[in-house]
Enzyme design. Sequence first.
Site, PDB file in Angstrom:
ATOM      1  N   PRO A 187       0.015   3.031  -9.026  1.00 32.15           N
ATOM      2  CA  PRO A 187      -0.734   4.008  -8.229  1.00 32.15           C
ATOM      3  C   PRO A 187      -0.860   3.581  -6.779  1.00 32.15           C
ATOM      4  CG  PRO A 187      -1.784   3.708 -10.343  1.00 32.15           C
ATOM      5  CD  PRO A 187      -0.672   2.685 -10.272  1.00 32.15           C
ATOM      6  N   CYS A 188      -0.820   4.582  -5.875  1.00 30.80           N
ATOM      7  CA  CYS A 188      -0.638   4.273  -4.460  1.00 30.80           C
ATOM      8  C   CYS A 188      -1.841   4.604  -3.590  1.00 30.80           C
ATOM      9  CB  CYS A 188       0.570   5.065  -3.936  1.00 30.80           C
ATOM     10  SG  CYS A 188       0.364   6.864  -4.084  1.00 30.80           S
ATOM     11  N   GLN A 189      -2.985   5.012  -4.181  1.00 31.80           N
ATOM     12  CA  GLN A 189      -4.081   5.495  -3.331  1.00 31.80           C
ATOM     13  C   GLN A 189      -4.549   4.462  -2.317  1.00 31.80           C
ATOM     14  OE1 GLN A 189      -3.982   5.512  -6.689  1.00 31.80           O
ATOM     15  NE2 GLN A 189      -5.147   7.222  -7.556  1.00 31.80           N
ATOM     16  N   TYR A 243      -2.750   2.263  -0.813  1.00 36.73           N
ATOM     17  CA  TYR A 243      -1.740   1.975   0.200  1.00 36.73           C
ATOM     18  C   TYR A 243      -1.454   3.160   1.109  1.00 36.73           C
ATOM     19  CZ  TYR A 243      -0.698  -1.635  -3.286  1.00 36.73           C
ATOM     20  OH  TYR A 243      -0.779  -2.655  -4.184  1.00 36.73           O
TER      21      TYR A 243
END
Length: 497
Positions: A128-130, A132
């Site tokens: 998951p990228c939230q 970054y």
Amino acid sequence: MAKKYAIIDLFAGPGGLGEGFSRAGQEAEAKARIHLSIEMEPHAVQTLRLRSFLRSFETVPREYHDALNAGHGLPDWKELYPSNWEQANAEVRQRVLGQEGVFEELAVELDRARETYHGDTILIGGPPCQAYSLAGRSRNKGKQGYIPEDDDRHYLYREYVRILNRLEPSVFIMENVKGMLSSRVDGGGIFSRVLDDLEAAGEHGYRLLPLATTPPANGERADGRDFLIRAEEHGVPQARHRVIVLGIRNDIPIPTIDVPLLGEPQVPVTVSEAIDDLLRLRSGLSRKDSASAWHDAVHEQAERIARDKAIETDIRHIARDVANADSRPEFRTARTRGNGEFLPNHLRDWLLDDTLAVTLHHETRGHIPADLGRYLFSAAYSRVHDRAPKLSQFPEFLQPEHRNRSSGDFADRFRTQVATRPSTTVTSHISKDGHYFIHPDPGQCRSLTVREAARLQTFPDNYFFCGPRTMQYHQVGNAVPPYLAYQIAKAVLRLVG
């Protein structure tokens, strides 16, 4: 003898990476199939399980197309094809990676896959990228007492590395947002740490290769930005820029690579080419919706724009055409299938299914009348200028009643996807309100449907997304474009096949 690879898909979402790798794995000399998919969101798990079930047949069961074409619910697959359904349930697991006990449970399956396939496994996925993403970092700055070092999402990639250490696959692909390149924690850049951990994983370690640029000839690690892939340069009708790292185990010999693995950039595919064959639809009204009420609301908004002499002439002419149109789109849901007449050949072959007689998930949202005017103006402006307007360029009567509208934080609040170029990045935010994903046709006055977003993401037209519409949008926005994944998989299988 050609090798056979088992694919382990982590943080799988609705299966964008898995779809591309599965298709390539059927076609390549070195075969590959999904062995295990791990995802936490329940509706995405349902989507994954259905797609896994369909892949278990050489030919998709007739009952699937019959149900879709008739507009019925899908049959009880467990009753019709119990062994295939059981196989799909074994392949797709709803688990939260990083949660206590999950790794220990999966380790048994990882060991089995490694032993069964004699180490010929492929690990794919994107943590998951939230934490970054640029948008996520902006939101986090506004949170009182937010400390990046305390945000576990910065370190979820370590769960990927932990599984990489256990599985020791021949190849891995890790995907994440562009913002990972500039994200910093504990005073240092996060991406260099990620690359260090990936490079050192397992007994043998990994050689890290970029896909869109030629790797350094001396075997040194490529520069961080070389791992950035621009999807619009590879046949995807969307300006989606993502970090994708290819790792090959150091004990596996590979030929010298003197060209980019994904080939040279291609001519971009436009929004118009991707979606213009789909049936024109009217949006809805959020209250007291009917075709006549919607036509009246659009006519009123178009007339206001056409009469406002502060608006440039070309935009007013478009609004006048919309106001005076003899025929307007009548329906909110499409049953007829798009014929792909504007699609370039590579996407026509990839997206279309001749057995499908309908367009799945092509249903519009409802909007308030003022938003119909904003969508019409934005689409007309975009047609004239080949770019979407900033909020400050909207006429005063179409300005939203937000106290902070002049802050600059919402400059792109009503953004049309310009017909003549690839779309902007399709994100999970499309599940919220659609304001950033306005259809380029001024006469439709609406945001994109799930299927239009899926076309921009290159999901095949027969790809069924489970769950309510909001979650369908969410799944589409969170995925890796399957056609990009397909090209990556073909490159990987050529390299190690």
